[in-house]
Design a protein around this motif. Sequence first.
Motif, PDB file in Angstrom:
ATOM      1  N   VAL A 118       0.821  -1.216   0.000  1.00  0.00           N
ATOM      2  CA  VAL A 118       0.000   0.000   0.000  1.00  0.00           C
ATOM      3  C   VAL A 118       0.854   1.265   0.000  1.00  0.00           C
ATOM      4  O   VAL A 118       0.377   2.336  -0.382  1.00  0.00           O
ATOM      5  N   ASP A 119       2.104   1.161   0.441  1.00  0.00           N
ATOM      6  CA  ASP A 119       2.988   2.328   0.451  1.00  0.00           C
ATOM      7  C   ASP A 119       4.424   1.896   0.158  1.00  0.00           C
ATOM      8  O   ASP A 119       4.849   0.803   0.553  1.00  0.00           O
ATOM      9  N   LYS A 120       5.139   2.793  -0.516  1.00  0.00           N
ATOM     10  CA  LYS A 120       6.568   2.605  -0.746  1.00  0.00           C
ATOM     11  C   LYS A 120       7.258   3.882  -0.279  1.00  0.00           C
ATOM     12  O   LYS A 120       7.309   4.882  -1.004  1.00  0.00           O
ATOM     13  N   PHE A 121       7.756   3.851   0.936  1.00  0.00           N
ATOM     14  CA  PHE A 121       8.349   5.036   1.541  1.00  0.00           C
ATOM     15  C   PHE A 121       9.836   5.130   1.207  1.00  0.00           C
ATOM     16  O   PHE A 121      10.589   4.167   1.404  1.00  0.00           O
ATOM     17  N   HIS A 154       0.822   3.724  16.034  1.00  0.00           N
ATOM     18  CA  HIS A 154       0.551   4.628  14.913  1.00  0.00           C
ATOM     19  C   HIS A 154       1.768   4.877  14.028  1.00  0.00           C
ATOM     20  O   HIS A 154       1.609   5.198  12.855  1.00  0.00           O
ATOM     21  N   TYR A 155       2.939   4.720  14.615  1.00  0.00           N
ATOM     22  CA  TYR A 155       4.146   5.118  13.897  1.00  0.00           C
ATOM     23  C   TYR A 155       5.136   3.952  13.779  1.00  0.00           C
ATOM     24  O   TYR A 155       5.231   3.107  14.663  1.00  0.00           O
ATOM     25  N   ALA A 156       5.851   3.970  12.680  1.00  0.00           N
ATOM     26  CA  ALA A 156       6.970   3.043  12.495  1.00  0.00           C
ATOM     27  C   ALA A 156       8.254   3.863  12.445  1.00  0.00           C
ATOM     28  O   ALA A 156       8.278   4.972  11.899  1.00  0.00           O
ATOM     29  N   HIS A 215      -0.451   7.084   6.058  1.00  0.00           N
ATOM     30  CA  HIS A 215       0.365   6.850   4.856  1.00  0.00           C
ATOM     31  C   HIS A 215       1.318   8.014   4.575  1.00  0.00           C
ATOM     32  O   HIS A 215       1.498   8.432   3.426  1.00  0.00           O
ATOM     33  N   LYS A 216       1.950   8.520   5.649  1.00  0.00           N
ATOM     34  CA  LYS A 216       2.829   9.669   5.499  1.00  0.00           C
ATOM     35  C   LYS A 216       4.203   9.409   6.106  1.00  0.00           C
ATOM     36  O   LYS A 216       4.315   8.765   7.149  1.00  0.00           O
ATOM     37  N   LEU A 217       5.209   9.946   5.439  1.00  0.00           N
ATOM     38  CA  LEU A 217       6.559   9.994   5.998  1.00  0.00           C
ATOM     39  C   LEU A 217       6.690  11.345   6.687  1.00  0.00           C
ATOM     40  O   LEU A 217       6.641  12.396   6.051  1.00  0.00           O
TER      41      LEU A 217
END
Length: 924
Positions: free
Chosen positions: A318-321, A350-352, A370-372
């Motif tokens: 779903v995301d590629k950060f 909530h955070y990685a 879905h945010k960096l």
Amino acid sequence: MTKISCLAATLLVASFCAFGQQKSVTVLQVPAKNQFCKIDEKGLSILPSGRFVTPAGEMIRISHDPFGMAISPDGKKAVTLHNGVFTIIDIATMQDTRVPSYNRKLTSQLAHQPLAGSTFSNDSMLVQKVISSPLPNGSFLGVAFAPDSKTVYLSGGDNGAVIVYDIEHFKRIDSISLNGKVGNIDFDDSFTSDLLLNNNELLILDRGNFRLVRYDLTNKKITASIPAGRQPFGLAISADKTMAFVANVGAYAYPLIKGATKSNYDSLMIPYHPYGDNTKEAREGTRIEGRDIPGVGSPNAPEAMSVFAINLTTNKVVDKFKTGYQVGEMIEEAEVVGGASPNSIAVGKHYAYVTNATNDNISIIDYKQHKLLGHIAIKADARIDKHRGLLPFGITLSKDEKTLYVALLGFNAVAVIDVATKTTKGLIPTGWGPTRVLLSKDEKELYVITCRGLGAGPNGGAGFKAPIQGTYIGDIQLGSFQKIALPTTEALAAYTKQVISNTFEVITKVDDGTNPLPLLPGSSKSPIKYIVYITKENRTYDEVLGQLQNANGDSTLAKFGVNCEYTLPDILRPKMKNMRVSPNHHKLAKTFSFSDNFYCDSDASIHGHHWMMGVVPNEWVEANSDVSKTTKLFSNAPGRRFPGSTGSMDPEDYAETGGLWEALERKHINFYNFGEANETAHVREEWMDTATGAAHGVMVPMQKALFTRTSHNYAGFNTNIPDQFRMKQFEEEFTKKWLTGKQAMPSLITMQVPNDHGAGVRPQDGYPYRSSFMADNDLAVGRILHFLSRTKYWKNMLVIVTEDDPQGGVDHVDAHRSILMMAGPYVKRGYVSHTHANFGSILKTIYNILDVPYVNQYDVTASLLQDFFTNKPDFTPYTLEQHDPRVFDVDLAMKKYHQQIDWRKIMQGPSMDKVEDIKKEFNK
């Protein structure tokens, strides 16, 4: 020193500053000073870098290079994973059990060997497996405990399996293969990386096929295969078990030359790297010698050095950060050339949090939105923080999600990070090279593993007793496991102070500008304008220079010395009386200056050629260098054409702003390279590959700064080619470019002269003994000095001679101790330096002379080698010592090239034939 004497010293410095040209300069140096490496399990150990280690808490030494660790759910056991080995540790007693054991009572369990004729069900499709012999032992990163605290799941690495093992009964329970058909795709050549347990399934990374595998433990089948990025390395899962996160450390998927097949591959290979990294040719492809060369694309592609977020409900990415700094960005006025190398992940509600080794920071991902969100810069000390070198690797998060603990591979410490303020609260001292850190269940203790522990120590000499694991540097250098009580605020402050004092000290020196080696880049002008930096291969100090007087050597180990027949077997001694293997090394050392306290930071070439060219090996280099791996060039698994350099750096390895090459380029200082950085993992090295020593079929870029400044007519590492052939190449190109040509000699020349590495004896080629290769190398080193000292550049020249690593030999002080010699008019004559030195010291010498800013923390804090130099030059040239023909036959070595060496011409030199004329020229 008393207060009065301190005050007097201060006033003296002040007076110099006030009335003379002298000035007070602050220099950072490692604390070891003139001390030699040592290991003290109960106190302070001294590393090859000159840094100290004083591990906190309780520590035991375990097998070398642990890169995976898990703690049992009941908190009683730890399991660490090494290459082909795992260690079971009783945390309460700090007792360890190695599998396999050295006495072989516990056998290896990491080979994949399902029962012959057994069947596996992958995605409801039966796949028949008939295996008559086990696939090789292997392991890489991944280890996880089952809820029963006795069953562990271990990555099989190269064999593409997961081994299931009962640590109570020391018994293998099962072996799970990642190969087989999933849906419409038949996966083969898997390479197991990190893994974790998710209820009744395993999540497993396959670095061979760039994917995440889901394996149902109840039904014993693969349920999903989900694409990941390149070289998936680190794996984590969200607290609610709905999201998986994969850290990808790979830069590219490396292609073969277009049209290559097994039958024509050898004929299609090209004689040098195809392109510089991140150039148009590298991105889009090119043509070389009539061959179509595929490009590798952009280093900023989504699959490259990124974190993939995978929805475990839908099995979709779903995301590629793109974490960390990106290639091409400008950071502190320098262009980023190396990817961030995101490697490990800690996840909260909530955070990685992702460690970016290259950038010394941690990325924050709001995975629900879905945010960096940005980065947390890890700080150690304001005096060095602007430089990189911490190399954050393992990471863990406290239950309240307020604190992160980060293993700093490059700083021998665990950083304690306050999440809310994004600040470093303190540092906890560890052994050398921490790789993983975990919290106990009650969060009262930290568990830390390091890949190099307390260092290697001696591996030969009087009184040395070989340990059970052997004497090879990679085996004798044990890892470590630490159990540390979670420190109070006061204890953390004391720990932090200890880490800094272990790493560097601040020295104030008076700089009067008279020493040819400035105290800092640009602090004074040096008469030295040209530096020739020569690297050789794999020798220790004692085996070459151990006979030298007024130095700390063991002559009994000097098998490559002079008059060293006493080190031979009895049967050979009579015919080898007065055997001279390295007369030029001995003459050079005694004529100019050498160190008896120099150490390679490296264990082997894959580390050495990083360190010596100004790049600290990152977590990918460390883990990948110590794992069994098989190249499969024509496999459908792209990761099987993985980079895995030996004598060069791969794009996965580049530092944030590069190393020596990039530092020089930024300052517009000209340089040129003979032989360094030509050897990637898959090259051919035959006697006829003389253009660069290698032939390339897998397309791997070279550093962009170096690509256009590297000779295509000088053989790098390739022991099938005589060093005498290299000398012919070097002398001819040097003469054409900088003696008879219009170009001026570059400020820095790097040279690789590798044959002291040794190889299998080849009497028919003039190498009847192992020492023949050293004799070839010695003659080459003598020729270089003889040639250079008879050029017009000699009067402003410095020549540095060292080794890339010490792995080939033994030493009575430390297995890392090696050779450092300097020569030139401004180098002291007949001098022995006892200053503790390493590759950082060499680079600091180069940077200070050429007025180039430091690149990393090891440069900044390295020893300053001013004691090698004098402000009273002696321009007398060096005269070559001839070789011992009984040891090495030059004519036979050159025969297959249909060449003979004109020794009269060699001895005459490039331009002048009388020493008196040379002295007259230089004294003008």
